[in-house]
Design a protein around this motif. Structure first.
Motif, PDB file in Angstrom:
ATOM      1  N   ASP A 151      44.553  43.127  38.833  1.00 45.12           N
ATOM      2  CA  ASP A 151      44.051  42.504  40.057  1.00 45.12           C
ATOM      3  C   ASP A 151      43.026  41.447  39.666  1.00 45.12           C
ATOM      4  O   ASP A 151      41.857  41.749  39.459  1.00 45.12           O
ATOM      5  CB  ASP A 151      43.389  43.565  40.954  1.00 45.12           C
ATOM      6  CG  ASP A 151      42.815  42.923  42.203  1.00 45.12           C
ATOM      7  OD1 ASP A 151      43.079  41.730  42.431  1.00 45.12           O
ATOM      8  OD2 ASP A 151      42.094  43.627  42.924  1.00 45.12           O
ATOM      9  N   LEU A 152      43.516  40.208  39.575  1.00 46.22           N
ATOM     10  CA  LEU A 152      42.649  39.189  38.998  1.00 46.22           C
ATOM     11  C   LEU A 152      41.647  38.589  39.977  1.00 46.22           C
ATOM     12  O   LEU A 152      41.112  37.510  39.752  1.00 46.22           O
ATOM     13  CB  LEU A 152      43.483  38.107  38.325  1.00 46.22           C
ATOM     14  CG  LEU A 152      43.939  38.516  36.919  1.00 46.22           C
ATOM     15  CD1 LEU A 152      45.085  37.660  36.440  1.00 46.22           C
ATOM     16  CD2 LEU A 152      42.775  38.403  35.941  1.00 46.22           C
ATOM     17  N   LYS A 153      41.380  39.322  41.065  1.00 48.62           N
ATOM     18  CA  LYS A 153      40.418  38.752  42.009  1.00 48.62           C
ATOM     19  C   LYS A 153      38.970  39.006  41.591  1.00 48.62           C
ATOM     20  O   LYS A 153      38.086  38.247  41.917  1.00 48.62           O
ATOM     21  CB  LYS A 153      40.693  39.299  43.419  1.00 48.62           C
ATOM     22  CG  LYS A 153      41.710  38.414  44.169  1.00 48.62           C
ATOM     23  CD  LYS A 153      42.359  39.142  45.306  1.00 48.62           C
ATOM     24  CE  LYS A 153      43.828  38.729  45.431  1.00 48.62           C
ATOM     25  NZ  LYS A 153      44.636  39.735  46.116  1.00 48.62           N
ATOM     26  N   LYS A 154      38.746  40.101  40.866  1.00 48.41           N
ATOM     27  CA  LYS A 154      37.372  40.341  40.423  1.00 48.41           C
ATOM     28  C   LYS A 154      37.271  40.119  38.908  1.00 48.41           C
ATOM     29  O   LYS A 154      37.277  41.065  38.126  1.00 48.41           O
ATOM     30  CB  LYS A 154      36.904  41.763  40.778  1.00 48.41           C
ATOM     31  CG  LYS A 154      37.955  42.615  41.508  1.00 48.41           C
ATOM     32  CD  LYS A 154      37.634  44.071  41.552  1.00 48.41           C
ATOM     33  CE  LYS A 154      38.931  44.873  41.376  1.00 48.41           C
ATOM     34  NZ  LYS A 154      38.816  46.294  41.309  1.00 48.41           N
ATOM     35  N   ILE A 155      37.190  38.848  38.559  1.00 47.75           N
ATOM     36  CA  ILE A 155      37.195  38.547  37.132  1.00 47.75           C
ATOM     37  C   ILE A 155      35.855  38.829  36.464  1.00 47.75           C
ATOM     38  O   ILE A 155      35.767  38.830  35.245  1.00 47.75           O
ATOM     39  CB  ILE A 155      37.614  37.084  36.828  1.00 47.75           C
ATOM     40  CG1 ILE A 155      36.550  36.097  37.307  1.00 47.75           C
ATOM     41  CG2 ILE A 155      38.987  36.750  37.377  1.00 47.75           C
ATOM     42  CD1 ILE A 155      36.646  34.762  36.596  1.00 47.75           C
ATOM     43  N   LYS A 156      34.814  39.075  37.242  1.00 48.26           N
ATOM     44  CA  LYS A 156      33.501  39.279  36.620  1.00 48.26           C
ATOM     45  C   LYS A 156      33.505  40.470  35.651  1.00 48.26           C
ATOM     46  O   LYS A 156      32.884  40.430  34.598  1.00 48.26           O
ATOM     47  CB  LYS A 156      32.415  39.447  37.693  1.00 48.26           C
ATOM     48  CG  LYS A 156      31.028  39.165  37.115  1.00 48.26           C
ATOM     49  CD  LYS A 156      29.903  39.285  38.079  1.00 48.26           C
ATOM     50  CE  LYS A 156      28.545  39.265  37.374  1.00 48.26           C
ATOM     51  NZ  LYS A 156      28.467  39.975  36.114  1.00 48.26           N
ATOM     52  N   LYS A 157      34.241  41.530  36.058  1.00 47.19           N
ATOM     53  CA  LYS A 157      34.328  42.692  35.160  1.00 47.19           C
ATOM     54  C   LYS A 157      34.941  42.307  33.812  1.00 47.19           C
ATOM     55  O   LYS A 157      34.556  42.834  32.770  1.00 47.19           O
ATOM     56  CB  LYS A 157      35.166  43.793  35.819  1.00 47.19           C
ATOM     57  CG  LYS A 157      34.395  44.557  36.888  1.00 47.19           C
ATOM     58  CD  LYS A 157      35.123  45.812  37.305  1.00 47.19           C
ATOM     59  CE  LYS A 157      34.346  46.528  38.429  1.00 47.19           C
ATOM     60  NZ  LYS A 157      35.141  47.630  39.017  1.00 47.19           N
ATOM     61  N   ILE A 158      35.931  41.404  33.855  1.00 41.68           N
ATOM     62  CA  ILE A 158      36.550  40.954  32.604  1.00 41.68           C
ATOM     63  C   ILE A 158      35.573  40.127  31.782  1.00 41.68           C
ATOM     64  O   ILE A 158      35.364  40.379  30.592  1.00 41.68           O
ATOM     65  CB  ILE A 158      37.835  40.127  32.882  1.00 41.68           C
ATOM     66  CG1 ILE A 158      38.891  41.002  33.563  1.00 41.68           C
ATOM     67  CG2 ILE A 158      38.384  39.525  31.589  1.00 41.68           C
ATOM     68  CD1 ILE A 158      40.184  40.284  33.905  1.00 41.68           C
ATOM     69  N   THR A 159      34.935  39.147  32.430  1.00 40.99           N
ATOM     70  CA  THR A 159      34.033  38.276  31.660  1.00 40.99           C
ATOM     71  C   THR A 159      32.825  39.060  31.127  1.00 40.99           C
ATOM     72  O   THR A 159      32.336  38.761  30.037  1.00 40.99           O
ATOM     73  CB  THR A 159      33.583  37.054  32.489  1.00 40.99           C
ATOM     74  OG1 THR A 159      33.058  37.507  33.738  1.00 40.99           O
ATOM     75  CG2 THR A 159      34.760  36.118  32.760  1.00 40.99           C
TER      76      THR A 159
END
Lengths: 214, 214, 214
Positions: free
Chosen positions: A140-148
């Motif tokens: 679910d690429l809407k919350k990219i902050k967790k990835i960054t």
């Protein structure tokens, strides 16, 4: 927006790649944690764990093979083909380096585990856990902050790994008198440091995927 | 089906890439077989063969250059551009490693050739022959089984190479007392083992091309 | 003509990538020239320069990050995405190797600098200057001869670097009796030689870009 992003609107949610990525990162974490256990146990108990890491490495290669096969068969992918390929390769390389460290310890009869080795296996385990966390966010690429955020932690860990490695090798030259031991320990340390480098490669790909979809 | 597959129906059969690939693999086999001869002859006879391998390496670089030039000039290619690029690079790297092994033996005055070195040059030769066989099948992608069979053999050879290398290095640490010799032989063994790794890279690309066109 | 070439007619001149590439190569030259100064000064004066190289390496990583970010955000790029990626990676690797050489000299307390080391830092500096010159020509791809000439010089420098390295390692085995010193110097020499390899990678990308647009 890339061609793949565009096509994604036309296709149902991916059910092939995500489960395989998650299998690959779970397997990689298991390898990293088994190795971290190895360096914290008595030499006599290690053999079974070395064998387990070898098996896990083969499982990992099988997963890599499956991902590449899916990549060859599918024109539409959940994100850019080159990113899938690069992420898969990075995970495969991390696993390969963890296995490499394990088999060198075993084959070179490294009994005395140094503090630096323990620090490096810990760094690698933590980096693998962050890769796994970031990979799970790809669905679910809407919350990219967790990835960054995970990627920022991986990059810091890689910097730390560099410093631990550099200091450990300098220490070897300073304090170890047996050249054979210098070579053996340098081999183990360098493959552990390489694993952290590959974690950073995985982090770079993950960051790039996140940015493309933000 | 990729964009390239689609365009292929519109264009005549490729007359540029296939002959160049076959030149590259023939040259690579010649390098591998010359090196395997070197390690089976008396030290005094080796010099001429070392020089021949050096020449062949330059020929190989010239072929690589030509393929990359064709790749830059042609929009339509017989299969995906990145696969052509990766296959060419893998073959170039194999040749580079064979040359590297040859020049290290010469420069470090390695006179005594061990069984492990001989095994590794034999494995590399066999892997190169399988790459060549698979590359020849690329002209007609209807019978991909021959390609996937060759790739399976290459992957087995690479596994064998890993085991021979690991054992050889462990033996060095166990039996060689002169640290200088450990370093020298490790350098020769590692570049031979690297060549097998690159053969596996070539095999991965070949397998991927086969699957895409099946 | 590639898809990117085609789209270029539709978009205004790139104002993002070129300035970043030029920043990256200027920074890389500064690293290479600082290292070349280091190996030509008294040991006591080196510390400040080692620190400067470390700072420049961080600046370089920041520039790499910015380029990759732009790459992720922009669908239209001044030339093929994979070429931008490969060029950026090559420059980043060159900088990493120069820093690696610098930190090894510092950490291993290498006081006596050999002629071969000096030759290699000079070769790397010259190769970096040629990369910078070629990168500046990318803004106007009508006169590709300047690019291909620079690339030819880089390739010659890389061949020279190979020869200097091979001879230096053979000399170590012949003349150095302390195995520890052999290992230390080999580490420094090999990372310098690696830098030249990466310069050749940059040159290959530059040549490919030039040919595509000719």
């Amino acid at each position: 927006m890339t061609i793949n992003n565009f096509f994604q609107f036309l296709v149902p949610k991916d059910k092939k790649f995500f489960p395989l990525f998650e299998k690959a990162t779970s397997n990689m974490i298991l390898m990293a944690s088994t190795l971290h256990e190895v360096v914290n146990m008595a030499p006599a108990d290690r053999h079974e764990h070395f064998m387990k890491i070898e098996e896990l490495e083969q499982t990992g290669e099988e997963i890599t093979r499956k991902i590449n096969l899916e990549l060859s068969k599918n024109f539409i992918t959940p994100f850019d083909r080159e990113d899938i390929y690069a992420l898969t390769k990075a995970i495969d390389n991390i696993a390969g380096n963890i296995y490499g460290a394990s088999s060198r310890m075993r084959l070179y009869h490294i009994e005395k585990i140094t503090k630096s080795i323990r620090k490096l296996t810990e760094i690698n385990l933590e980096a693998c856990q962050n890769i796994d966390a970031a990979v799970k966010e790809l669905r679910d690429l809407k919350k990219i902050k967790k990835i960054t955020d995970a990627c920022a932690r991986i990059n810091k860990l890689e910097n730390k790994s560099d410093m631990v490695y550099d200091k450990a090798v300098a220490d070897l030259f300073e304090n170890e008198t047996d050249a054979k031991n210098i070579i053996k320990y340098k081999e183990v340390l360098s493959v552990l440091e390489s694993a952290a480098d590959r974690c950073k490669s995985a982090s770079n790909v993950l960051e790039s995927i996140a940015v493309k979809h933000s």
